[in-house]
Scaffold this motif. Structure first.
Motif, PDB file in Angstrom:
ATOM      1  N   THR A  59     -51.260 -21.934  -5.069  1.00 28.72           N
ATOM      2  CA  THR A  59     -50.735 -21.963  -6.591  1.00 28.72           C
ATOM      3  C   THR A  59     -49.918 -21.110  -8.181  1.00 28.72           C
ATOM      4  O   THR A  59     -50.667 -19.909  -8.234  1.00 28.72           O
ATOM      5  CB  THR A  59     -51.644 -22.877  -7.331  1.00 28.72           C
ATOM      6  OG1 THR A  59     -52.187 -23.818  -6.621  1.00 28.72           O
ATOM      7  CG2 THR A  59     -51.639 -23.356  -8.752  1.00 28.72           C
ATOM      8  N   PRO A  60     -48.748 -21.072  -8.513  1.00 26.63           N
ATOM      9  CA  PRO A  60     -48.295 -20.117  -8.696  1.00 26.63           C
ATOM     10  C   PRO A  60     -49.033 -20.202 -10.135  1.00 26.63           C
ATOM     11  O   PRO A  60     -48.870 -20.336 -10.861  1.00 26.63           O
ATOM     12  CB  PRO A  60     -46.881 -20.232  -9.396  1.00 26.63           C
ATOM     13  CG  PRO A  60     -46.548 -21.482  -7.899  1.00 26.63           C
ATOM     14  CD  PRO A  60     -48.065 -22.104  -7.343  1.00 26.63           C
ATOM     15  N   THR A  61     -48.916 -18.370 -10.093  1.00 32.78           N
ATOM     16  CA  THR A  61     -49.828 -18.761 -11.966  1.00 32.78           C
ATOM     17  C   THR A  61     -49.103 -18.309 -13.236  1.00 32.78           C
ATOM     18  O   THR A  61     -47.745 -17.984 -12.655  1.00 32.78           O
ATOM     19  CB  THR A  61     -50.238 -17.215 -11.912  1.00 32.78           C
ATOM     20  OG1 THR A  61     -51.469 -17.138 -11.171  1.00 32.78           O
ATOM     21  CG2 THR A  61     -50.532 -16.739 -13.623  1.00 32.78           C
ATOM     22  N   VAL A  62     -49.178 -19.440 -14.007  1.00 36.83           N
ATOM     23  CA  VAL A  62     -47.580 -19.388 -15.090  1.00 36.83           C
ATOM     24  C   VAL A  62     -47.575 -17.973 -15.615  1.00 36.83           C
ATOM     25  O   VAL A  62     -49.017 -17.028 -15.932  1.00 36.83           O
ATOM     26  CB  VAL A  62     -48.210 -20.422 -15.991  1.00 36.83           C
ATOM     27  CG1 VAL A  62     -46.814 -20.515 -17.489  1.00 36.83           C
ATOM     28  CG2 VAL A  62     -48.120 -21.853 -15.461  1.00 36.83           C
ATOM     29  N   PRO A  63     -46.619 -17.271 -15.208  1.00 35.14           N
ATOM     30  CA  PRO A  63     -46.535 -16.288 -15.877  1.00 35.14           C
ATOM     31  C   PRO A  63     -46.904 -15.901 -17.509  1.00 35.14           C
ATOM     32  O   PRO A  63     -46.439 -16.800 -18.515  1.00 35.14           O
ATOM     33  CB  PRO A  63     -44.903 -15.546 -16.324  1.00 35.14           C
ATOM     34  CG  PRO A  63     -44.336 -16.964 -14.792  1.00 35.14           C
ATOM     35  CD  PRO A  63     -45.204 -18.136 -14.917  1.00 35.14           C
ATOM     36  N   PRO A  64     -47.668 -14.701 -17.943  1.00 39.74           N
ATOM     37  CA  PRO A  64     -47.966 -15.131 -18.869  1.00 39.74           C
ATOM     38  C   PRO A  64     -46.870 -14.917 -20.339  1.00 39.74           C
ATOM     39  O   PRO A  64     -45.870 -13.826 -19.472  1.00 39.74           O
ATOM     40  CB  PRO A  64     -49.067 -13.657 -19.449  1.00 39.74           C
ATOM     41  CG  PRO A  64     -48.668 -13.123 -17.493  1.00 39.74           C
ATOM     42  CD  PRO A  64     -48.034 -13.842 -16.940  1.00 39.74           C
ATOM     43  N   THR A  65     -46.834 -14.931 -21.530  1.00 38.88           N
ATOM     44  CA  THR A  65     -46.050 -14.487 -22.378  1.00 38.88           C
ATOM     45  C   THR A  65     -46.072 -12.629 -22.307  1.00 38.88           C
ATOM     46  O   THR A  65     -47.430 -11.869 -22.104  1.00 38.88           O
ATOM     47  CB  THR A  65     -46.903 -15.369 -24.127  1.00 38.88           C
ATOM     48  OG1 THR A  65     -48.112 -14.097 -23.740  1.00 38.88           O
ATOM     49  CG2 THR A  65     -46.750 -16.184 -23.607  1.00 38.88           C
ATOM     50  N   PRO A  66     -45.448 -12.348 -23.236  1.00 38.58           N
ATOM     51  CA  PRO A  66     -45.592 -10.992 -22.889  1.00 38.58           C
ATOM     52  C   PRO A  66     -46.755 -10.347 -23.912  1.00 38.58           C
ATOM     53  O   PRO A  66     -47.290  -8.724 -23.501  1.00 38.58           O
ATOM     54  CB  PRO A  66     -44.437 -10.208 -23.424  1.00 38.58           C
ATOM     55  CG  PRO A  66     -43.255 -11.496 -23.557  1.00 38.58           C
ATOM     56  CD  PRO A  66     -44.129 -12.729 -23.139  1.00 38.58           C
ATOM     57  N   GLY A  67     -47.053 -10.706 -24.489  1.00 33.63           N
ATOM     58  CA  GLY A  67     -48.466  -9.796 -25.323  1.00 33.63           C
ATOM     59  C   GLY A  67     -49.268 -10.160 -24.579  1.00 33.63           C
ATOM     60  O   GLY A  67     -50.782  -9.355 -25.630  1.00 33.63           O
ATOM     61  N   SER A  68     -49.526 -10.748 -24.146  1.00 34.82           N
ATOM     62  CA  SER A  68     -50.441 -11.495 -22.913  1.00 34.82           C
ATOM     63  C   SER A  68     -51.083 -10.606 -21.721  1.00 34.82           C
ATOM     64  O   SER A  68     -51.659 -10.230 -21.130  1.00 34.82           O
ATOM     65  CB  SER A  68     -51.151 -12.775 -22.872  1.00 34.82           C
ATOM     66  OG  SER A  68     -50.156 -13.336 -21.490  1.00 34.82           O
ATOM     67  N   LYS A  69     -49.716 -10.078 -21.810  1.00 35.41           N
ATOM     68  CA  LYS A  69     -49.677  -8.844 -20.292  1.00 35.41           C
ATOM     69  C   LYS A  69     -50.732  -7.426 -20.296  1.00 35.41           C
ATOM     70  O   LYS A  69     -50.916  -7.406 -21.709  1.00 35.41           O
ATOM     71  CB  LYS A  69     -47.909  -9.009 -19.940  1.00 35.41           C
ATOM     72  CG  LYS A  69     -47.481  -9.071 -19.439  1.00 35.41           C
ATOM     73  CD  LYS A  69     -46.286  -8.486 -18.560  1.00 35.41           C
ATOM     74  CE  LYS A  69     -45.286  -9.665 -17.890  1.00 35.41           C
ATOM     75  NZ  LYS A  69     -44.125  -9.119 -17.505  1.00 35.41           N
ATOM     76  N   GLY A  70     -51.576  -7.245 -18.996  1.00 36.14           N
ATOM     77  CA  GLY A  70     -52.389  -6.200 -19.268  1.00 36.14           C
ATOM     78  C   GLY A  70     -51.572  -5.282 -19.540  1.00 36.14           C
ATOM     79  O   GLY A  70     -50.543  -5.059 -18.941  1.00 36.14           O
ATOM     80  N   THR A  71     -52.363  -4.277 -20.076  1.00 37.00           N
ATOM     81  CA  THR A  71     -52.148  -2.765 -19.580  1.00 37.00           C
ATOM     82  C   THR A  71     -52.702  -1.629 -18.687  1.00 37.00           C
ATOM     83  O   THR A  71     -53.140  -1.879 -18.740  1.00 37.00           O
ATOM     84  CB  THR A  71     -51.902  -1.936 -21.035  1.00 37.00           C
ATOM     85  OG1 THR A  71     -52.961  -2.140 -20.959  1.00 37.00           O
ATOM     86  CG2 THR A  71     -50.847  -2.657 -21.743  1.00 37.00           C
ATOM     87  N   VAL A  72     -51.612  -0.318 -18.143  1.00 43.39           N
ATOM     88  CA  VAL A  72     -52.192   0.279 -17.071  1.00 43.39           C
ATOM     89  C   VAL A  72     -52.189   1.497 -17.489  1.00 43.39           C
ATOM     90  O   VAL A  72     -51.186   1.880 -18.136  1.00 43.39           O
ATOM     91  CB  VAL A  72     -51.881  -0.045 -15.563  1.00 43.39           C
ATOM     92  CG1 VAL A  72     -52.392  -1.396 -15.223  1.00 43.39           C
ATOM     93  CG2 VAL A  72     -50.442   0.381 -15.700  1.00 43.39           C
ATOM     94  N   GLU A  73     -53.170   2.300 -17.464  1.00 46.43           N
ATOM     95  CA  GLU A  73     -52.842   3.849 -17.265  1.00 46.43           C
ATOM     96  C   GLU A  73     -53.049   4.934 -15.754  1.00 46.43           C
ATOM     97  O   GLU A  73     -53.610   4.278 -14.296  1.00 46.43           O
ATOM     98  CB  GLU A  73     -54.054   4.368 -18.187  1.00 46.43           C
ATOM     99  CG  GLU A  73     -55.413   4.632 -17.500  1.00 46.43           C
ATOM    100  CD  GLU A  73     -56.481   5.681 -18.528  1.00 46.43           C
ATOM    101  OE1 GLU A  73     -57.196   5.435 -17.698  1.00 46.43           O
ATOM    102  OE2 GLU A  73     -56.030   6.045 -19.813  1.00 46.43           O
ATOM    103  N   ALA A  74     -51.911   5.288 -15.777  1.00 50.01           N
ATOM    104  CA  ALA A  74     -51.953   6.415 -13.850  1.00 50.01           C
ATOM    105  C   ALA A  74     -53.011   7.347 -13.887  1.00 50.01           C
ATOM    106  O   ALA A  74     -52.767   8.637 -14.875  1.00 50.01           O
ATOM    107  CB  ALA A  74     -50.924   6.194 -13.481  1.00 50.01           C
ATOM    108  N   ARG A  75     -53.518   7.572 -13.247  1.00 53.97           N
ATOM    109  CA  ARG A  75     -54.104   8.363 -12.740  1.00 53.97           C
ATOM    110  C   ARG A  75     -53.979   8.922 -10.890  1.00 53.97           C
ATOM    111  O   ARG A  75     -53.648   8.142 -10.130  1.00 53.97           O
ATOM    112  CB  ARG A  75     -55.887   8.377 -12.889  1.00 53.97           C
ATOM    113  CG  ARG A  75     -56.401   7.912 -14.220  1.00 53.97           C
ATOM    114  CD  ARG A  75     -58.064   7.249 -14.361  1.00 53.97           C
ATOM    115  NE  ARG A  75     -58.000   7.391 -15.595  1.00 53.97           N
ATOM    116  CZ  ARG A  75     -59.446   6.135 -15.277  1.00 53.97           C
ATOM    117  NH1 ARG A  75     -60.468   6.345 -14.562  1.00 53.97           N
ATOM    118  NH2 ARG A  75     -59.522   5.730 -16.873  1.00 53.97           N
ATOM    119  N   VAL A  76     -53.778  10.414 -11.002  1.00 54.56           N
ATOM    120  CA  VAL A  76     -53.038  11.399 -10.292  1.00 54.56           C
ATOM    121  C   VAL A  76     -54.192  12.002  -9.840  1.00 54.56           C
ATOM    122  O   VAL A  76     -54.764  13.412 -10.638  1.00 54.56           O
ATOM    123  CB  VAL A  76     -51.576  12.096 -10.324  1.00 54.56           C
ATOM    124  CG1 VAL A  76     -51.261  12.772  -8.826  1.00 54.56           C
ATOM    125  CG2 VAL A  76     -50.836  10.840 -10.808  1.00 54.56           C
TER     126      VAL A  76
END
Length: 692
Positions: A580-597
């Motif tokens: 079942t495809p996920t309905v793409p969230p609106t831009p405002g509801s997308k999660g955010t990430v930070e990168a650790r190297v």
């Protein structure tokens, strides 16, 4: 609306148009004076290396554009011990000690001789707290940093120059017995005495300036030891007299040049050994540099090879950190490939590079009469006998004009360059500010800065000499970024230097690979492709104006935004409801990430390693517990790029890295996002140090 706002908006339009590839070259110099509303040079380079000046730090212009400075003269030997041949503190102290020793009846003659030699080895520093003296200037910089509450990465700092040099600012009495120089019959001290005296002097200097560790970050330990023509230590017979070479001269080794160089450079090794020992003793973390002379009307060989040979045992002993290139350059000579070779040679005997007192002369052009099969040599009185073999009629040298133009313009016969005949023997603001000449200087400056930026963390500092064509050492040569005219307006070279780090960021943005177009929607990929095409069109464009700088910056931002706006065709499915495809969230509801190297296994020059990137959610995404998709990793160093792409598994990508060249590599991490998570707002940049 301000002119600057209009300029920025115009830059955005330029960046998004292939037409921006056509360079905009003004037909006349800007009319305004130094414009402190333009971006700061040191701020433009803050992520790359320290940007500063060899000269006064205190003008508004210098404070705005330069972070570091060198005191050109105040820290040299004469500034620390004084110039009086008969009344220096060292002389007074020696005479008093000699009288005491002579009057002591308890001492044997042998003991008196030993005590007198010890007195002969001891240097006394003079106070340096008067107007313009070294400690006064250092305290002024400390006060400025404190008054402005500057954080460590914004404080004004000093490259200390210099412990051991040659010539007039090294008083002759320092090199003679009893600290007295008799011109008619000089009694030069022995090499043994001078090595002890040098160690004593360096010891006292390290102790004296230890309280200024908050502003001093490096020391030029030795400056310009090797003669331009012979490739040996400067001595009494060389065009630039070196007192060290007089004391350490070994004519018995003339038939064996390498043995001669080793013997006569004993004081250079001592200077570095003492600087390392005594800086460590006072707990200072100063970087120790050799500062190598460069003059753009002279060949670099045999001097360069001999300098590297001289420095190798110092490097092997762990007593040198940096190789300093003075950077007295010209658009006509030396070429970028030659400078690249010099940097590479310097990095064989040091861990880092700095450009210490640079300018870029506009007054020289290729010498049409240069004969590379014949030696380049100093001009002599005999050359004046035939004006037809002298500048401007023929060649590069002129005995009559030898002392003109700072004494480094007509002093070399058969130089690869000559002064432009129309320039004359003094300054020529009209030619220096002409579009054709400014363009040549600016193009060379851009290529030169591009080269330095390609070395990543290996280049630590760049210092221009002065603040205008008329306020610099080579003040008749059109050698600065600002004009010698009364208004000191910015020349094309100012903008080409300012634009170099912006163009480096543009190249890095273009190099990021988001993957195959088939993964994304047509509209988002088309927008990305247009932005990339516009950015690529700007890469070869020369920069002569602030409009061109802004266009590059805007193109980088537009490309980054387009890459982050790529929309995947197949978003992930919701856990628990397979298929079942996920309905793409609106831009405002997308999660955010930070990168650790991190490096589970660090690569070296001998074997490969592993690099891990973990994307950690900082804002949760609906239906996607961990980020998915691909991560692009780029490692860059000295013009070489290694690119790896990996697919996230549980929010982690692990990629293998081949063995890498020794040096500091920049690691760029980019993530274009997924159905549930936004892309990284900008590339994450880390540095790794690769060792043997």
């Amino acid at each position: 609306m301000s002119l600057r706002t209009l300029t920025r908006r115009a830059g955005v339009v330029l960046a998004l148009s292939v037409a921006a590839a056509l360079p905009s070259i003004p037909t006349a110099p800007p009319a305004q004076a130094v414009d402190l509303s333009l971006p700061s040079l040191w701020q433009a380079y803050k992520d790359d290396f320290i940007f500063g000046t060899f000269g006064d730090w205190s003008s508004d212009q210098a404070k705005y554009h330069y972070r570091s400075n060198s005191l050109p003269n105040a820290l040299k030997l004469d500034g620390q011990i004084g110039n009086s041949n008969t009344n220096s503190l060292s002389r007074q102290t020696y005479l008093a000690e000699a009288a005491r020793i002579d009057a002591d009846p308890t001492l044997t003659e042998a003991e008196k001789a030993d005590a007198l030699e010890a007195a002969n080895e001891h240097v006394v520093l003079q106070p340096t707290t008067g107007p313009g003296q070294s400690e006064t200037v250092l305290k002024q910089i400390e006060a400025y940093n404190a008054a402005n509450n500057l954080p460590p990465d914004q404080r004004k700092v000093v490259r200390a120059h210099v412990l051991a040099w040659h010539g007039g600012q090294q008083p002759n009495y320092f090199f003679t017995d009893g600290f007295y120089y008799d011109a008619a019959n000089p009694k030069w001290a022995t090499p043994r005495t001078m090595l002890k005296r040098l160690d004593d002097y360096v010891h006292q200097m390290m102790v004296k300036y230890a309280p200024y560790q908050d502003v001093i970050y490096s020391w030029d330990v030795v400056n310009e030891a090797i003669d331009d023509y012979s490739g040996q230590i400067r001595n009494g017979q060389d065009p630039q007299v070196g007192q060290w070479g007089i004391v350490f001269r070994r004519p018995d080794l003339d038939a064996t040049p390498d043995a001669r160089l080793k013997a006569e450079s004993a004081w250079v090794r001592q200077a570095f050994a003492s600087a390392r020992k005594w800086s460590n003793a006072v707990g200072a973390k100063w970087k120790l540099y050799y500062n190598d002379y460069q003059d753009s009307n002279k060949l670099y060989e045999p001097k360069l090879s001999q300098t590297i040979k001289m420095l190798k045992p110092i490097h092997d002993a762990g007593n040198i950190d940096g190789y300093g290139m003075q950077g007295r350059l010209a658009w006509a000579y030396p070429g970028i490939n030659q400078l690249r070779a010099q940097i590479n040679a310097g990095l064989t005997v040091a861990d880092e590079i700095s450009i210490s007192e640079s300018d870029i002369r506009s007054d020289l052009e290729p010498n049409p009469n240069y004969d590379p099969t014949q030696p380049t040599r100093p001009v002599t009185a005999a050359d004046a006998a035939d004006p037809n073999t002298q500048w401007p009629t023929f060649g590069s040298c002129s005995w009559v004009n030898k002392g003109a133009a700072n004494g480094n313009t007509f002093d070399v016969c058969n130089s690869p360059v000559r002064r432009i005949p129309d320039w004359g023997t003094g300054s020529n603001v009209t030619l220096a500010d002409s579009p054709a000449i400014m363009q040549k200087q600016a193009d060379f400056a851009a290529d030169w800065m591009d080269l330095l930026l390609s070395y990543g963390g290996k280049v630590k500092a760049y210092q221009f000499d002065g603040t205008s064509d008329s306020n610099t050492f080579n003040r008749t040569d059109g050698a600065q970024l600002w004009s010698g005219a009364a208004d000191h307006h910015e020349k094309y070279s100012f903008f080409s230097v300012l634009g170099a780090p912006a163009r480096e960021k543009l190249r890095a943005a273009i190099a990021v690979d988001p993957g195959d177009a088939s993964r994304y929607t047509t509209d988002s990929w088309s927008a990305y492709a247009r932005a990339k095409q516009a950015a690529a069109a700007l890469v070869p464009v020369r920069i002569y104006t602030i409009d061109a700088v802004n266009a590059v910056t805007a193109a980088t931002a537009a490309l980054t935004q387009a890459r982050q706006g790529l929309v995947l065709l197949n978003p992930p499915t919701t856990p628990g409801t397979p298929g079942t495809p996920t309905v793409p969230p609106t831009p405002g509801s997308k999660g955010t990430v930070e990168a650790r190297v991190r490096l589970p296994r660090r690569p070296t020059s001998e074997h490969g390693g592993k690099l891990e990137v973990r994307l950690v959610p900082t804002t949760a995404a609906t239906g996607e517990p961990t980020p998915t998709g691909t991560v692009v990793v780029e490692l860059t160093h000295a013009g070489k790029t290694v690119r790896r792409t990996g697919t996230l598994e549980s929010g982690v990508v692990r990629v293998g890295v081949q063995r890498l060249a020794v040096g500091t590599w920049k690691v760029h991490v980019s993530y274009s996002g997924s159905g549930g998570y936004q892309a990284l707002p900008e590339d994450v940049v880390k540095k790794i140090h690769v060792r043997r």
